[in-house]
Design an enzyme around this catalytic site. Structure first.
Site, mmCIF file in Angstrom:
data_model
loop_
_atom_site.group_PDB
_atom_site.id
_atom_site.type_symbol
_atom_site.label_atom_id
_atom_site.label_comp_id
_atom_site.label_asym_id
_atom_site.label_seq_id
_atom_site.Cartn_x
_atom_site.Cartn_y
_atom_site.Cartn_z
ATOM 1 N N HIS A 1 -2.164 -7.588 4.140
ATOM 2 C CA HIS A 1 -3.623 -7.734 4.246
ATOM 3 C C HIS A 1 -4.091 -9.001 3.528
ATOM 4 O O HIS A 1 -4.908 -9.762 4.057
ATOM 5 C CB HIS A 1 -4.320 -6.517 3.649
ATOM 6 C CG HIS A 1 -4.409 -5.340 4.571
ATOM 7 N ND1 HIS A 1 -3.302 -4.661 5.009
ATOM 8 C CD2 HIS A 1 -5.485 -4.727 5.137
ATOM 9 C CE1 HIS A 1 -3.681 -3.666 5.805
ATOM 10 N NE2 HIS A 1 -4.995 -3.692 5.913
ATOM 11 N N HIS B 1 -0.908 -1.487 -3.411
ATOM 12 C CA HIS B 1 -0.138 -2.690 -3.698
ATOM 13 C C HIS B 1 -0.110 -2.962 -5.196
ATOM 14 O O HIS B 1 -1.081 -2.658 -5.919
ATOM 15 C CB HIS B 1 -0.742 -3.915 -3.000
ATOM 16 C CG HIS B 1 -0.270 -4.120 -1.598
ATOM 17 N ND1 HIS B 1 1.035 -4.420 -1.283
ATOM 18 C CD2 HIS B 1 -0.932 -4.067 -0.421
ATOM 19 C CE1 HIS B 1 1.149 -4.546 0.033
ATOM 20 N NE2 HIS B 1 -0.035 -4.328 0.570
#
Length: 236
Positions: free
Chosen positions: A148, A197
């Site tokens: 992303h 993440h």
């Protein structure tokens, strides 16, 4: 009359020099963070940042008001494959309608190439997702680098740089580039807030994405100027 700059810096435009510095800095930062990702245990700063975004004593609950997790899930979708593909396709068709095939090709190569690069890096480094906090969004791929973060940097910075070239004044150019950078940062932060993440994944995604976007921009600029020079030579 202003004196003309001399030497090598007088022959290099500021935008080109800045892009080259971003490429070099991005590559350096990514290599350094890759060493972090390859360590068997997560670094302290990775864990501390994720824990700081959760309520002490209740790691399943993020900090902030109740509406913020839903807002972060909405914002993180700006870096999703579906949204970025839609934005990229819309930009490419617009550029083709405007009869700017080189710019359309730049967008296609930058985004498609960035996606391939991101997938190869994830597969090659093979870092698992963080497990110190519960995930607030579904994830299925490897962790490093953040896809992303990387793809939002590639897409938004590439489109921002292209749009800035067509704008007449410096203030508007700065505004467009600021929005592109802000969108990239927001997407990356949302991945941390959702706990999917490590911070080093996100920063590495930013580094790789920015370096790739600027490298593609420099290559397209060189091709465009080369084509103009050949056209002038043929005309003469």
């Amino acid at each position: 009359m202003r004196p003309q700059p001399s030497g090598i810096f007088g022959k290099i435009e500021f935008a080109v020099l800045l892009a080259a510095l971003i490429v070099a800095g991005g590559l350096w930062g990514f290599v350094e963070l890759m060493e972090v990702a390859r360590d068997s245990a997560p670094h302290g700063f990775d864990t501390e940042i994720l824990l700081a975004l959760r309520t002490p004593g209740d790691l399943a609950t993020p900090i902030g008001p109740r509406w913020l997790p839903d807002a972060m899930r909405d914002l993180t979708s700006l870096g999703s494959a579906a949204v970025l593909i839609f934005i990229t396709a819309a930009a490419i068709f617009y550029l083709l309608v405007e009869r700017k095939p080189l710019a359309a090709l730049l967008v296609l190569v930058a985004v498609a190439g960035g996606q391939v690069l991101s997938s190869l890096l994830k597969f090659g480094i093979d870092r698992t997702r963080p497990d110190v906090v519960p995930h607030l969004a579904e994830v299925h791929t490897m962790s490093f680098p953040s896809g992303h973060a990387m793809m939002s940097a590639v897409t938004f910075l590439t489109l921002g740089a292209l749009l800035a070239q067509t704008l007449p004044d410096r203030a508007t150019k700065i505004y467009v580039l600021t929005v592109a950078v802000l969108a990239t940062l927001v997407v990356g932060f949302s991945r941390l807030y959702l706990g999917v993440h490590w911070p080093s994944d996100v920063v590495a995604g930013w580094c790789a994405g920015a370096a790739w976007a600027m490298l593609c921009w420099l290559a397209a600029r060189w091709v465009r100027r080369r084509a103009r020079a050949l056209g002038s030579a043929d005309a003469s």
